[in-house]
Design an enzyme around this catalytic site. Sequence first.
Site, PDB file in Angstrom:
ATOM      1  CD  GLN A 179      31.056  33.212  40.885  1.00 39.14           C
ATOM      2  OE1 GLN A 179      30.687  32.681  39.860  1.00 39.14           O
ATOM      3  NE2 GLN A 179      30.971  32.587  42.053  1.00 39.14           N
ATOM      4  CE1 TYR A 210      32.308  36.904  46.878  1.00 40.52           C
ATOM      5  CE2 TYR A 210      32.983  35.350  48.561  1.00 40.52           C
ATOM      6  CZ  TYR A 210      32.735  35.651  47.236  1.00 40.52           C
ATOM      7  OH  TYR A 210      32.932  34.700  46.260  1.00 40.52           O
ATOM      8  CD  GLU A 240      35.180  32.122  46.079  1.00 40.41           C
ATOM      9  OE1 GLU A 240      34.223  32.577  46.737  1.00 40.41           O
ATOM     10  OE2 GLU A 240      35.351  30.907  45.858  1.00 40.41           O
ATOM     11  CD  GLU A 263      30.636  28.577  42.598  1.00 44.93           C
ATOM     12  OE1 GLU A 263      30.786  29.761  43.004  1.00 44.93           O
ATOM     13  OE2 GLU A 263      30.401  27.629  43.366  1.00 44.93           O
ATOM     14  CG  ASN A 323      36.060  27.122  47.183  1.00 40.22           C
ATOM     15  OD1 ASN A 323      36.534  28.251  47.071  1.00 40.22           O
ATOM     16  ND2 ASN A 323      34.799  26.922  47.544  1.00 40.22           N
ATOM     17  CD  GLU A 324      34.512  30.010  50.510  1.00 38.57           C
ATOM     18  OE1 GLU A 324      33.416  29.564  50.866  1.00 38.57           O
ATOM     19  OE2 GLU A 324      34.682  31.203  50.162  1.00 38.57           O
TER      20      GLU A 324
HETATM   21  O1  AHR Z   1      31.124  33.154  44.962  1.00 43.88           O
HETATM   22  C1  AHR Z   1      30.064  32.519  45.595  1.00 43.88           C
HETATM   23  C2  AHR Z   1      30.500  31.539  46.690  1.00 43.88           C
HETATM   24  O2  AHR Z   1      31.133  32.258  47.710  1.00 43.88           O
HETATM   25  C3  AHR Z   1      31.526  30.516  46.299  1.00 43.88           C
HETATM   26  O3  AHR Z   1      30.953  29.405  45.710  1.00 43.88           O
HETATM   27  C4  AHR Z   1      32.152  30.157  47.599  1.00 43.88           C
HETATM   28  O4  AHR Z   1      33.476  29.723  47.462  1.00 43.88           O
HETATM   29  C5  AHR Z   1      32.038  31.434  48.419  1.00 43.88           C
HETATM   30  O5  AHR Z   1      31.571  31.201  49.686  1.00 43.88           O
END
Ligand code: AHR
Length: 508
Positions: free
Chosen positions: A366, A261, A317, A48, A195-196
């Site tokens: 990432q 995450y 992600e 990103e 995205n999201e």
């Molecule tokens: O990876 C960092 C951020 O995490 C991304 O921009 C977003 O899609 C997610 O919330």
Amino acid sequence: MLGRILGGVFLLVLAAPAHAQTAVANVTIDTSKPGAEINRHIYGQFAEHLGRGIYEGIWVGEASPIPNIRGYRKDVVEALKKIQVPNVRWPGGCFGDLYDWRDGIGPRAKRPVRVNVHWGGVTEDNSFGTHEFMNFAELIGAEAYISLNVGSLTPYDNAQWLEYMTSDSQSSLANERRKNGRDKPWKVQFVGIGNETWGCGGNMRPEYAADINRRYATFANTPREMGSLKIASGSHDDNFDFAETMMRDGGRFDGLSVHYYTVPRIFRDKGPATGFPESEWASTLKHALHIDEIVTKTAAIMDKYDAGKKIGLYVDEWGTWYDQEPGSHPGFLYQQNTLRDAQVAALSLNIFQRHSDRVKGANIAQMINVLQAMILTDKEKMVLTPTYHVFDMYQAFMGAAPLPSTVTGPDYVQGDNRMPMADVFAGRGKDGKLVLAIVNTDPGHAVQVVTNLTGTAKGRILSAFAMDAHNTFTNPNMVRPIPFSSSSEGGKMSFDMPAKSVAVVIVD
Ligand code: AHR
């Protein structure tokens, strides 16, 4: 088993059999029931416009004193080629839903400068745009995963972007691409429809997001023979509303995304990347393992609407998220990467591999200098992280078929966190060879993993003395894989796994 340090590297002496007190885990592998092929796209990456991920990490420009290939860091390109990165997702993330592709084409000196409002409020000069990304993907041999802007551009803008990149016609857009230096169309394998959408991508309700997907996907086309796959933006964490609503009402698409995450504590107080206590080693691994439940539940929802499993689940992600390194730019999400991250990578990949019937892609967040990165850079210096080494070792599973395996053995218990000490994944490689991944999650004790296999096995193992062992620019080889092989116990192939280790071996 003995461990010793030589030249800063953790060496394992594995010839001696494990002594009597060593924990034992027994593994039964059923070689007669191979599952669905593991899609190589589960080893994908995410890049990103965030912090030093693109600028400095990938792109330094042709005029840089840092050795480069047409502006791309040479060391980084070589390292990425070595692990056969299958696809790279770009330009966001949150950045993507405020990105206008027209800002990033044409002469660099004339490109507009914008503010990256999501990530540190820094200026974005757009010197890395569509041509720079698409050529980069080609250079490292990866497929392109383009995340469209459905938050703030129209379907028409996105359709034009795709035509610009992929049309072989004499249309004005295709000719504009040619004028900007690219004759042949590029291939766009994956088209992300936003995205999201539940968050930075528009704060939509699931019903609205499903309608948005219907509308934008209708116009997000590439030439049919390109075989591009459209990925709808789905759920996150334990919120399954978006997955359910998208599957029911989202129209036609080929893949559904989910984001997850891993944080050691809670999101607003995540915990440090290094110097953490054992309780945070354990909570991090426990949280990482939770993705199995998320994938399982999302897959069950998908099964209701797509029993034939035509739609893939894309974990586009995932990875660890810690407090950013003290002194680093606020909003750049720069964090160190330790042996703990290597374990998270291995456990997560094992889960995706086990779900090979539904999980068709994943992108670690990432690629460089951001969150759970493969690579860290500092000006002309570069280090490969423990996570990179896991991706390197796991190449053996690209295209393999999972083999059911049952593990019986002790748990690693730390406070409220309990998990199997030995996590084992077995697969039949494309060449017919059996490949095993073994993780010992316990940071303090070895485990002997006894299998029902015979023969010999050779591969590599990753471990170190400290839970937060990591590579630095002055000591880039503190954590790196070393050769590893099996020992034999009563005619059965067994593996002496030191504390906090990850091994991948090929069985002969
Ligand atoms: O990876 C960092 C951020 O995490 C991304 O921009 C977003 O899609 C997610 O919330």
